[in-house]
Design an enzyme around this catalytic site. Structure first.
Site, PDB file in Angstrom:
ATOM      1  N   ASP A  57       0.831  -1.215   0.000  1.00 56.13           N
ATOM      2  CA  ASP A  57       0.000   0.000   0.000  1.00 56.13           C
ATOM      3  C   ASP A  57       0.864   1.262   0.000  1.00 56.13           C
ATOM      4  O   ASP A  57       0.669   2.169   0.816  1.00 56.13           O
ATOM      5  CB  ASP A  57      -0.930   0.014   1.222  1.00 56.13           C
ATOM      6  CG  ASP A  57      -1.638  -1.299   1.451  1.00 56.13           C
ATOM      7  OD1 ASP A  57      -2.017  -1.941   0.458  1.00 56.13           O
ATOM      8  OD2 ASP A  57      -1.813  -1.675   2.625  1.00 56.13           O
ATOM      9  N   GLU A 113     -11.209  -0.394  -3.536  1.00 48.33           N
ATOM     10  CA  GLU A 113     -10.477   0.227  -2.438  1.00 48.33           C
ATOM     11  C   GLU A 113      -9.252   0.950  -2.991  1.00 48.33           C
ATOM     12  O   GLU A 113      -8.997   0.954  -4.199  1.00 48.33           O
ATOM     13  CB  GLU A 113     -10.051  -0.827  -1.410  1.00 48.33           C
ATOM     14  CG  GLU A 113      -9.084  -1.867  -1.956  1.00 48.33           C
ATOM     15  CD  GLU A 113      -8.736  -2.951  -0.938  1.00 48.33           C
ATOM     16  OE1 GLU A 113      -9.462  -3.077   0.075  1.00 48.33           O
ATOM     17  OE2 GLU A 113      -7.746  -3.671  -1.158  1.00 48.33           O
TER      18      GLU A 113
END
Length: 484
Positions: free
Chosen positions: A49, A226
């Site tokens: 991420d 997401e």
């Protein structure tokens, strides 16, 4: 990382230890191209991420999810490649009890109104899947060493699973983007947007649902949308997001809006029907996703920052596998102004394209393994090559195919092909070139055959050849290339 203009030398030895080169190149009538930028992947092991923020203080700031899910880490360096070896600071650790006590995920760092903010997701120590979004604030000039204040949870319309907060400004208005599970919708998470309120941890006004994962590639393993991130270029907003399970199915989708439109209106956005960045078995890159964007050191190129794994098969829950790595590569732009992310490139030095000097916009590509010159290449990877040390050794370079690792540009009876290395000395010399200053002059490069001195890679009648320099301006132009 090394950042410098192209050095005009007779022979450039490509060093194995070279981390990156930024080549500043210009040519008439081709203002759409940006200089070649090269980095070495992976940038950071066991960092998922990833978010890289380029600040006005001359530093890139890098944060990412640590596989222990227990802390927020931060690095800074004056170059993107420098982040690979920059010291890492722990700026915050999870709570021992209660909120923010588990699953510390997906931090992003932003500089807003003179202060630093980190957005992140966290579960409770006593309920690890009760994941919500939180914000840290620091007024220190150096966020790696300064104090951080917890500004608490971001309140949204529902008290449900929520994560991946990000922020951007469009037309002078700051927005928050995030992923959340909405009551009444049978998905793991959808994407939402709202205006920011009086401070960077408060939203105001209407919350808008932008997209729900419903397509086949968005629902493999889990129904997920997401990790939103926005890139603003060419009069449009491009919103990338991640979809499906966090294994090899993970991929990037794209929403597009006009820059003049209201991004808080769902009707402003159009969803691309297919994913824009997916697993590539050819390059051994699996599950690319949860990206952010930054810019190259010269400010001329957009850089895609993302994570993936180097293998497909995972034992157990992918969330327990620690080996997602941070990677970077250049974003290319199509003639219609839309981004082309290509494929996740192989590990090692990122590739370049050879754009023709005398045919602006056209690049060397392979088509059924024959090399040719073509504009608007699809797929992009057909025109991307890694400049590697020459197969014959010192003083030469070779061009390795991006989507066919182990295949090299070589000449065969003076026709240029992209073929698999067979281990023979003949192949190695046919696939080795001396990199020269361009025959057409400043800002170009030419590739001279290692085994036929005076013969150069050039295009003719739409094909690519290795032919003898006849001294004409036409030959010089067709044998000169711009690295993009």
């Amino acid at each position: 990382m090394l950042v410098r203009p192209l050095r005009r030398t007779a022979v450039l030895t490509v060093l194995v230890t070279l981390l990156t080169v930024t080549v500043h190149l210009l040519w008439p009538g081709a203002a759409h191209a940006s200089p070649a930028v090269q980095y070495t992947n992976p940038l950071a092991a066991q960092r998922a991420d990833p978010h890289i923020f380029r600040h006005t203080d001359g530093y890139y700031y890098f944060t990412a999810t640590a596989p222990e899910y227990d802390r927020i880490v931060l690095r800074r360096a004056t170059t993107i490649q420098g982040l690979a070896t920059a010291p890492e600071s722990v700026i915050w650790r999870k709570h021992a009890t209660g909120e923010m006590g588990a699953h510390i995920w997906a931090p992003e760092i932003h500089f807003i109104n003179g202060k630093w903010y980190v957005y992140f997701a966290a579960g409770r120590a006593d309920d690890v899947w009760r994941i919500r979004m939180y914000v840290l604030e620091s007024s220190s000039a150096n966020p790696l060493t300064g104090a951080w204040t917890e500004r608490g949870r971001i309140t949204t319309p529902w008290d449900t699973f929520s994560l991946d907060a990000s922020t951007f400004v469009a037309n002078g208005v700051r927005y928050l983007l995030w992923a959340q599970q909405e009551p009444g919708i049978a998905t793991n998470s959808n994407l939402y947007i709202a205006r920011m309120g009086a401070n960077p941890w408060t939203i105001t006004g209407t919350t808008t649902r932008l997209t729900v994962p419903a397509l086949a590639w968005e629902t493999r393993g889990y129904k997920v949308a997401e990790g939103p991130s926005v890139l603003q270029r060419n009069g449009r907003l491009f919103l990338t997001y991640s979809a499906s399970a966090t294994d090899a199915n993970y991929c990037l989708g794209l929403l597009t809006a006009a820059a003049s439109a209201d991004p808080s209106q769902a009707s402003s956005w159009t969803k691309s029907p297919n994913p824009v960045f997916v697993t590539s078995a050819a390059t051994s890159q699996y599950g690319p996703g949860h990206n952010s964007f930054t810019t190259s050191e010269d400010g001329q190129s957009d850089i895609l920052v993302y994570h993936d794994r180097s293998y497909r098969d995972i034992s157990g829950d992918p969330l327990n596998d620690p080996n997602r790595r941070t990677r970077v590569q250049k974003v290319h732009w199509r003639a219609d102004g839309t981004p082309d992310f290509g494929i996740p490139v192989p590990d090692g030095l990122t590739p370049v394209r050879l754009l023709s000097y005398d045919t602006p916009g056209a690049a060397v590509r392979h088509w059924n393994f024959r090399a040719r010159l073509e504009a608007n290449v699809t797929p992009l990877a057909d025109s991307q090559f890694r400049l590697v040390p020459g197969l014959t050794g010192s003083g030469t370079v070779s061009l390795e195919s991006t989507n066919y690792p182990g295949y090299y540009l070589r000449h065969r009876n003076f026709e240029a092909w992209v073929q698999q290395r067979d281990g023979s000395g003949l192949f190695d010399t046919d696939a080795s070139f001396v990199r020269r200053s361009g025959l057409a002059g400043s800002g170009t490069v030419s590739l001279e055959s290692a085994n036929f001195p005076g013969y150069f890679v050039r295009h003719r009648a739409g094909q690519v050849w290795v032919e003898q320099n006849d001294g004409t301006s036409g030959f010089r132009g067709s044998a000169s290339f711009i690295l993009e």
